[in-house]
Design a protein around this motif. Structure first.
Motif, PDB file in Angstrom:
ATOM      1  N   LEU A 328       0.838  -1.214   0.000  1.00 28.50           N
ATOM      2  CA  LEU A 328       0.000   0.000   0.000  1.00 28.50           C
ATOM      3  C   LEU A 328       0.866   1.255   0.000  1.00 28.50           C
ATOM      4  O   LEU A 328       0.580   2.228  -0.705  1.00 28.50           O
ATOM      5  CB  LEU A 328      -0.925  -0.026   1.223  1.00 28.50           C
ATOM      6  CG  LEU A 328      -2.058   0.988   1.208  1.00 28.50           C
ATOM      7  CD1 LEU A 328      -3.000   0.686   0.068  1.00 28.50           C
ATOM      8  CD2 LEU A 328      -2.811   0.963   2.525  1.00 28.50           C
ATOM      9  N   ILE A 331       2.257   1.682  -3.504  1.00 24.03           N
ATOM     10  CA  ILE A 331       1.249   2.102  -4.484  1.00 24.03           C
ATOM     11  C   ILE A 331       0.867   3.553  -4.254  1.00 24.03           C
ATOM     12  O   ILE A 331       0.705   4.329  -5.192  1.00 24.03           O
ATOM     13  CB  ILE A 331       0.024   1.173  -4.388  1.00 24.03           C
ATOM     14  CG1 ILE A 331       0.377  -0.204  -4.954  1.00 24.03           C
ATOM     15  CG2 ILE A 331      -1.141   1.754  -5.118  1.00 24.03           C
ATOM     16  CD1 ILE A 331      -0.778  -1.149  -4.981  1.00 24.03           C
ATOM     17  N   ASN A 332       0.707   3.914  -2.971  1.00 21.42           N
ATOM     18  CA  ASN A 332       0.359   5.309  -2.682  1.00 21.42           C
ATOM     19  C   ASN A 332       1.452   6.250  -3.132  1.00 21.42           C
ATOM     20  O   ASN A 332       1.194   7.324  -3.668  1.00 21.42           O
ATOM     21  CB  ASN A 332       0.128   5.481  -1.178  1.00 21.42           C
ATOM     22  CG  ASN A 332      -1.284   5.124  -0.797  1.00 21.42           C
ATOM     23  OD1 ASN A 332      -2.142   5.004  -1.662  1.00 21.42           O
ATOM     24  ND2 ASN A 332      -1.525   4.946   0.478  1.00 21.42           N
ATOM     25  N   ASP A 335       1.862   5.935  -7.162  1.00 16.98           N
ATOM     26  CA  ASP A 335       0.627   5.996  -7.937  1.00 16.98           C
ATOM     27  C   ASP A 335       0.509   4.846  -8.920  1.00 16.98           C
ATOM     28  O   ASP A 335       0.158   5.023 -10.083  1.00 16.98           O
ATOM     29  CB  ASP A 335       0.536   7.320  -8.706  1.00 16.98           C
ATOM     30  CG  ASP A 335      -0.218   8.351  -7.877  1.00 16.98           C
ATOM     31  OD1 ASP A 335      -0.048   9.546  -8.140  1.00 16.98           O
ATOM     32  OD2 ASP A 335      -0.980   7.922  -6.982  1.00 16.98           O
ATOM     33  N   LEU A 336       0.841   3.689  -8.468  1.00 16.39           N
ATOM     34  CA  LEU A 336       0.710   2.523  -9.337  1.00 16.39           C
ATOM     35  C   LEU A 336      -0.743   2.076  -9.337  1.00 16.39           C
ATOM     36  O   LEU A 336      -1.468   2.348  -8.389  1.00 16.39           O
ATOM     37  CB  LEU A 336       1.593   1.388  -8.810  1.00 16.39           C
ATOM     38  CG  LEU A 336       3.076   1.716  -8.717  1.00 16.39           C
ATOM     39  CD1 LEU A 336       3.782   0.646  -7.932  1.00 16.39           C
ATOM     40  CD2 LEU A 336       3.660   1.836 -10.111  1.00 16.39           C
ATOM     41  N   PRO A 337      -1.182   1.374 -10.384  1.00 12.60           N
ATOM     42  CA  PRO A 337      -2.568   0.891 -10.365  1.00 12.60           C
ATOM     43  C   PRO A 337      -2.773  -0.103  -9.236  1.00 12.60           C
ATOM     44  O   PRO A 337      -1.842  -0.794  -8.808  1.00 12.60           O
ATOM     45  CB  PRO A 337      -2.733   0.193 -11.726  1.00 12.60           C
ATOM     46  CG  PRO A 337      -1.535   0.486 -12.502  1.00 12.60           C
ATOM     47  CD  PRO A 337      -0.483   1.007 -11.607  1.00 12.60           C
ATOM     48  N   GLU A 338      -4.014  -0.180  -8.774  1.00 11.82           N
ATOM     49  CA  GLU A 338      -4.329  -1.139  -7.712  1.00 11.82           C
ATOM     50  C   GLU A 338      -4.021  -2.544  -8.166  1.00 11.82           C
ATOM     51  O   GLU A 338      -4.234  -2.896  -9.315  1.00 11.82           O
ATOM     52  CB  GLU A 338      -5.813  -1.060  -7.380  1.00 11.82           C
ATOM     53  CG  GLU A 338      -6.219   0.144  -6.569  1.00 11.82           C
ATOM     54  CD  GLU A 338      -5.639   0.144  -5.177  1.00 11.82           C
ATOM     55  OE1 GLU A 338      -5.326   1.223  -4.687  1.00 11.82           O
ATOM     56  OE2 GLU A 338      -5.500  -0.935  -4.603  1.00 11.82           O
ATOM     57  N   GLN A 339      -3.569  -3.366  -7.242  1.00 14.53           N
ATOM     58  CA  GLN A 339      -3.306  -4.775  -7.509  1.00 14.53           C
ATOM     59  C   GLN A 339      -2.280  -5.008  -8.599  1.00 14.53           C
ATOM     60  O   GLN A 339      -2.199  -6.092  -9.143  1.00 14.53           O
ATOM     61  CB  GLN A 339      -4.603  -5.520  -7.867  1.00 14.53           C
ATOM     62  CG  GLN A 339      -5.463  -5.723  -6.638  1.00 14.53           C
ATOM     63  CD  GLN A 339      -6.913  -5.887  -6.998  1.00 14.53           C
ATOM     64  OE1 GLN A 339      -7.259  -6.056  -8.160  1.00 14.53           O
ATOM     65  NE2 GLN A 339      -7.758  -5.828  -5.994  1.00 14.53           N
TER      66      GLN A 339
ATOM     67  N   ILE B   3      -9.147   4.523  -5.179  1.00 19.14           N
ATOM     68  CA  ILE B   3     -10.222   3.531  -5.222  1.00 19.14           C
ATOM     69  C   ILE B   3      -9.601   2.196  -5.567  1.00 19.14           C
ATOM     70  O   ILE B   3      -8.698   2.127  -6.389  1.00 19.14           O
ATOM     71  CB  ILE B   3     -11.250   3.887  -6.328  1.00 19.14           C
ATOM     72  CG1 ILE B   3     -11.939   5.200  -6.002  1.00 19.14           C
ATOM     73  CG2 ILE B   3     -12.283   2.795  -6.445  1.00 19.14           C
ATOM     74  CD1 ILE B   3     -13.003   5.546  -7.023  1.00 19.14           C
ATOM     75  N   SER B   4     -10.063   1.199  -4.919  1.00 18.43           N
ATOM     76  CA  SER B   4      -9.599  -0.136  -5.291  1.00 18.43           C
ATOM     77  C   SER B   4     -10.796  -0.868  -5.857  1.00 18.43           C
ATOM     78  O   SER B   4     -11.761  -1.122  -5.160  1.00 18.43           O
ATOM     79  CB  SER B   4      -9.020  -0.836  -4.063  1.00 18.43           C
ATOM     80  OG  SER B   4      -9.488  -2.131  -3.979  1.00 18.43           O
ATOM     81  N   THR B  46      -5.152   9.540 -12.165  1.00 17.63           N
ATOM     82  CA  THR B  46      -4.048   8.613 -12.423  1.00 17.63           C
ATOM     83  C   THR B  46      -4.595   7.222 -12.735  1.00 17.63           C
ATOM     84  O   THR B  46      -5.770   6.941 -12.543  1.00 17.63           O
ATOM     85  CB  THR B  46      -3.120   8.489 -11.199  1.00 17.63           C
ATOM     86  OG1 THR B  46      -3.897   7.930 -10.148  1.00 17.63           O
ATOM     87  CG2 THR B  46      -2.586   9.840 -10.787  1.00 17.63           C
ATOM     88  N   GLN B  47      -3.675   6.366 -13.173  1.00 14.79           N
ATOM     89  CA  GLN B  47      -4.044   5.014 -13.556  1.00 14.79           C
ATOM     90  C   GLN B  47      -4.559   4.221 -12.352  1.00 14.79           C
ATOM     91  O   GLN B  47      -5.282   3.252 -12.478  1.00 14.79           O
ATOM     92  CB  GLN B  47      -2.788   4.336 -14.094  1.00 14.79           C
ATOM     93  CG  GLN B  47      -3.048   3.266 -15.108  1.00 14.79           C
ATOM     94  CD  GLN B  47      -1.751   2.568 -15.439  1.00 14.79           C
ATOM     95  OE1 GLN B  47      -0.663   3.063 -15.122  1.00 14.79           O
ATOM     96  NE2 GLN B  47      -1.839   1.420 -16.035  1.00 14.79           N
ATOM     97  N   ARG B  48      -4.140   4.704 -11.163  1.00 15.25           N
ATOM     98  CA  ARG B  48      -4.493   3.975  -9.965  1.00 15.25           C
ATOM     99  C   ARG B  48      -5.893   4.337  -9.494  1.00 15.25           C
ATOM    100  O   ARG B  48      -6.312   3.941  -8.437  1.00 15.25           O
ATOM    101  CB  ARG B  48      -3.484   4.352  -8.888  1.00 15.25           C
ATOM    102  CG  ARG B  48      -3.496   3.373  -7.785  1.00 15.25           C
ATOM    103  CD  ARG B  48      -2.653   3.864  -6.661  1.00 15.25           C
ATOM    104  NE  ARG B  48      -3.139   3.130  -5.501  1.00 15.25           N
ATOM    105  CZ  ARG B  48      -3.362   3.680  -4.365  1.00 15.25           C
ATOM    106  NH1 ARG B  48      -3.148   4.957  -4.214  1.00 15.25           N
ATOM    107  NH2 ARG B  48      -3.806   2.986  -3.374  1.00 15.25           N
ATOM    108  N   VAL B  49      -6.571   5.113 -10.331  1.00 11.57           N
ATOM    109  CA  VAL B  49      -7.868   5.662  -9.971  1.00 11.57           C
ATOM    110  C   VAL B  49      -7.741   6.504  -8.707  1.00 11.57           C
ATOM    111  O   VAL B  49      -8.339   6.204  -7.672  1.00 11.57           O
ATOM    112  CB  VAL B  49      -8.938   4.576  -9.792  1.00 11.57           C
ATOM    113  CG1 VAL B  49     -10.291   5.206  -9.896  1.00 11.57           C
ATOM    114  CG2 VAL B  49      -8.798   3.511 -10.861  1.00 11.57           C
ATOM    115  N   SER B  50      -6.913   7.496  -8.773  1.00 13.04           N
ATOM    116  CA  SER B  50      -6.957   8.481  -7.706  1.00 13.04           C
ATOM    117  C   SER B  50      -6.931   9.848  -8.378  1.00 13.04           C
ATOM    118  O   SER B  50      -6.278  10.035  -9.407  1.00 13.04           O
ATOM    119  CB  SER B  50      -5.770   8.325  -6.759  1.00 13.04           C
ATOM    120  OG  SER B  50      -4.633   8.938  -7.282  1.00 13.04           O
TER     121      SER B  50
END
Lengths: 616, 190
Positions: A328, A331-332, A335-339, B3-4, B46-50
């Motif tokens: 986490l 990623i935070n 700014d990587l995509p989730e999962q 958002i996840s 962003t790609q991470r949906v934030s």
């Protein structure tokens, strides 16, 4: 049909017929239940883990063969032969040794006080397990509902529930605080259950033991099957049993193995003597001793497999959560995509990011997540049961069911050991005829339980858990080792090896072989003396201290090490030696009485024959 | 605002829904009932949906203070979560702390109920055992005085004549006549 008279058949304690077991199974289960207790579950796995895994079994088996089984055989033989509780039996062997029975009696009383307090804690947890979510799963909110309670936030919900909601522990042993009413009512129920089961002696415990001795095995099997199917179980087991033979060079390991086998079999408390005294006189006590001791050790192994599969699961899930927290952060920050980073690809991703942007990675609060660190977090005793295992249970699906099963198992394990403790208190009282014969047995057991209950309320104070540790370390350990030493020496030298072997031959049909005679005469006494001296050296090597739970400590949630105040140290010393003082006191008393009798009577009868027929 | 999401892909339509939810929350605030979807602006997606978002006032001259937007979203957090099938952990608003759920304390703590049940069972069982013990005791005390006359009739007394035990004639309810026992048992051994 005339029976061949046994050598010096003693008169039974009291004119009435002695109660007897309904069948052999009750007797075996009672001895197994007494021997198999909480220590098999929460001490043996810890020792196995910290002392080199499978390698620990070597000193353990050696101690079992040279100390555990011979001592156990002596206790069963003495009880069965003399058909009396500990006080009567040792007085019958020699009046000078009568103090040993009183010593066993006193230690049993002290042990039953604090043992039932542990059962009180188990009962409290059991009562709180019938809800979902479990009360130790989340921190409670603070007074103005804006956040979580500070103490809980700094430590963990499980620790908070144990130290604050259960014990309400004070920060210092001198600060005893008021009696905790929740623990007091649980203590009352605990003693009421014990009274219900021992109310008529072995008549009632013999029925109760069918459940309390067998239920733990059922639950252990259920936990074993469930545990082995959980992820991470195999890592826990391999970590536990991987032998590290270098530990055998450490004398501490041998000491721990010897003391573990000693306390695990509940020797020198007088309970086995009491149980065996209700046997028919001709019973193969040698086979009983060997089989019960082996069952006890097998149970320890079985329990440690079940416990460690669950602890392996806990370590694996803690490790997984540690990785998730790190992921986490990554990623935070980037700014990587989730999962995009999973637990398996974490190390690769971290290496890649560290190569491309090391400064930013260094600024992140990443934890070092190693599975071995989590597996190393071992605990024994109450820490294992009430903190580590309860946390493990939280993450299993259907947590309340597992919590109920676990604490139910602990309660019945402890209860069957309490039966032995209470028998070693009640049987001598009955044999000595403390109450007039008209008074029914129920009154005697009731009074004993009531007295124990009132005395044990001191453990429900806020400093109760600190006192319990003191009782566990000082009241039980040293006294039992000394009493066992006197037992072996008393039987082998005072009673006489030849006479004892004749008795056993009469009871079992076969004289004891070389192994038994060698261990009784030489090996066990030497071993016990060595253990006693090593234990005293260990206790004296560091000033006695205790670990206090102090929320105001700067390194909270680590426990603060504090030395015992002077008056507590005095209490420790008293507890360590007072029960064994009975032995020299009674011996001296008998000597003085004999001398006075000799000077008063004319000197024709120089050798008065004590009961038991041994000429001086 | 991360958002996840694993149930659906985040695309422009989802962004539209988000803007709609924010506008809906603002419309619930007094004096802001005229907020439109076009007043909500997203930036830095962003790609991470934030992303960052702001709400402008109807004249589009300035953005509304963050505090107002935060309190509005707090009021309707549950609706916004449910619109996206998410919860407070998966739909995170930075600087908007979640309102913690009030503790659900039942009126009587559960442990007291179980305690009451166990205590009653133990009490009843103890009473039963004590009463049966008293009854047994009384029967035993009365018993020895009654048993004395039946002691003479005890069948366990076996008379022995000439070294041979004589069993008293046991009629066994008339089925077997012991007087006609087979010969070899009654003969004195040679």
């Amino acid at each position: 049909m005339a029976r061949t008279p046994g050598p010096d058949q003693p008169v039974d304690g009291g004119g009435e017929e002695r109660p007897a077991w309904d069948n052999k199974l009750q007797y075996l289960l009672s001895c197994v239940g007494f021997a198999v207790g909480l220590g098999n579950l929460w001490r043996f796995p810890y020792l196995c883990q910290t002392h080199g895994g499978g390698a620990f079994l070597i000193p353990y088996i050696i101690a079992l063969a040279f100390e555990g089984i011979p001592l156990f055989h002596i206790e069963l033989a003495v009880g069965q032969r003399l058909r009396r509780g500990s006080v009567g039996a040792w007085t019958a062997i020699s009046p000078y040794l009568g103090g040993m029975g009183l010593g066993c009696f006193t230690v049993s009383f002290l042990v039953s006080l604090y043992y039932n307090t542990v059962l009180t804690w188990v009962l409290w947890y059991l009562l709180n397990s019938f809800q979902h979510p479990l009360p130790w799963s989340a921190c409670p909110l603070d007074l103005n509902r804006t956040g979580l309670v500070q103490e809980c936030r700094d430590s963990s919900p499980v620790s908070y529930f144990w130290y604050r909601r259960t014990l309400n522990v004070s920060a210092d042993i001198g600060d005893s605080g008021p009696v905790q009413w929740r623990l007091l009512v649980c203590l009352a129920v605990s003693w009421a259950v014990v009274y219900l089961c021992v109310i008529r002696g072995i008549e009632t415990t013999g029925k109760a033991i069918y459940f309390t001795a067998l239920f733990p095995y059922l639950v252990l099997t259920v936990f074993l099957v469930r545990g082995l199917t959980l992820p991470g179980a195999m890592q826990g087991l391999t970590y536990l049993f991987t032998p590290d033979l270098r530990v055998l060079q450490n004398p501490r390991v041998w000491l721990d193995a010897a003391t573990q086998i000693f306390f695990s079999l509940s020797l020198a408390l007088g309970g086995h003597i009491a149980f065996a005294s209700y046997n028919p006189p001709r019973n193969n006590c040698r086979r009983d001793a060997v089989s019960i001791a082996l069952v006890n050790s097998m149970t320890s192994l079985y329990a440690s497999i079940a416990v460690f599969s669950v602890l392996g699961f806990k370590a694996a899930s803690d490790h997984g959560r540690c990785l998730d927290r790190n992921i986490l952060h990554l990623i935070n920050a980037f700014d990587l995509p989730e999962q995009s980073v999973s637990r398996d690809t974490y190390t690769v991703a971290l290496a890649r990011l560290n190569a491309s942007q090391p400064a930013q990675v260094a600024g992140l609060p990443l934890e070092a997540c190693r599975l071995e660190d989590f597996l190393d977090k071992s605990a024994s005793g109450t820490g294992l049961a009430f903190i580590v295992f309860t946390e493990a249970v939280l993450h299993m699906p259907g947590a309340p069911v597992w919590a109920v099963l676990f604490f139910g198992m602990l309660f019945s394990l402890g209860l069957s050991s309490m039966f032995g403790n209470m028998e070693s208190i009640i049987t001598p009282l009955l044999d000595l005829g403390v109450m007039p014969r008209r008074v029914p047995k129920e009154v005697l057991t009731g009074l004993a339980c009531l007295l124990c209950f009132f005395t044990a309320t001191c453990f429900t104070l806020r400093s109760g858990s600190y006192w319990l540790e003191i009782f566990d370390q000082y009241a039980a350990a040293l006294n039992l080792i000394l009493l066992a030493f006197f037992e072996v020496v008393g039987v082998a030298y005072v009673y006489g090896m030849k006479r004892f072997c004749d008795d056993i031959a009469w009871m079992t049909g076969r004289r004891p072989g070389f192994y038994w005679r060698a261990t009784w005469k030489v090996v066990s006494p030497l071993l016990l003396l060595t253990i006693f001296l090593a234990y005293v050296a260990l206790l004296a090597s560091s000033p006695p201290h205790y670990k206090a739970w102090n929320p105001r400590y700067e390194r909270f949630p680590l426990r603060q090490e504090k030395p015992y105040p002077g008056w507590v140290l005095a209490a420790c010393v008293l507890l360590s030696f007072l029960p064994t003082l009975w032995v020299p006191v009674v011996a001296l008393g008998q000597l003085l009485a004999r001398c006075r009798q000799k000077t008063r009577d004319p000197p024709q009868d120089r050798c008065p024959k004590p009961r038991g027929g041994r000429a001086c | 605002m991360p958002i996840s999401v694993d149930q659906y892909a985040w695309d422009a339509n989802e962004e539209y829904l988000f803007k709609a939810m924010v506008a809906f929350s603002m419309r619930k605030v007094p004096n802001r009932e005229t907020t439109e979807i076009s007043h909500v602006l997203l930036c830095n997606v962003t790609q991470r949906v934030s992303f960052w978002f702001v709400v402008t006032d109807p004249s589009r001259n300035h953005t509304l203070p963050a505090v107002e937007v935060q309190s509005a979203i707090r009021m309707n957090r549950n609706r916004i979560n449910n619109a996206f099938f998410l919860n407070d952990q998966t739909l995170e608003f930075l600087r908007i702390p979640s309102t913690l759920a009030p503790p659900t304390d039942p009126s009587v703590p559960i442990w007291i109920i179980i305690f009451g049940v166990i205590f009653c069972i133990v009490l009843v069982a103890t009473m039963l055992l004590i009463i049966s013990g008293i009854r047994q005791h009384r029967r035993k005390n009365k018993g020895p005085s009654e048993m004395e006359d039946s002691e003479d009739k005890c069948e366990n007394v076996i008379t022995i004549e000439n070294g041979i035990p004589c069993d008293p004639l046991d009629m066994k309810g008339g089925h077997i006549n012991d007087a006609f026992v087979t010969e070899d048992e009654r003969l004195t051994p040679l």
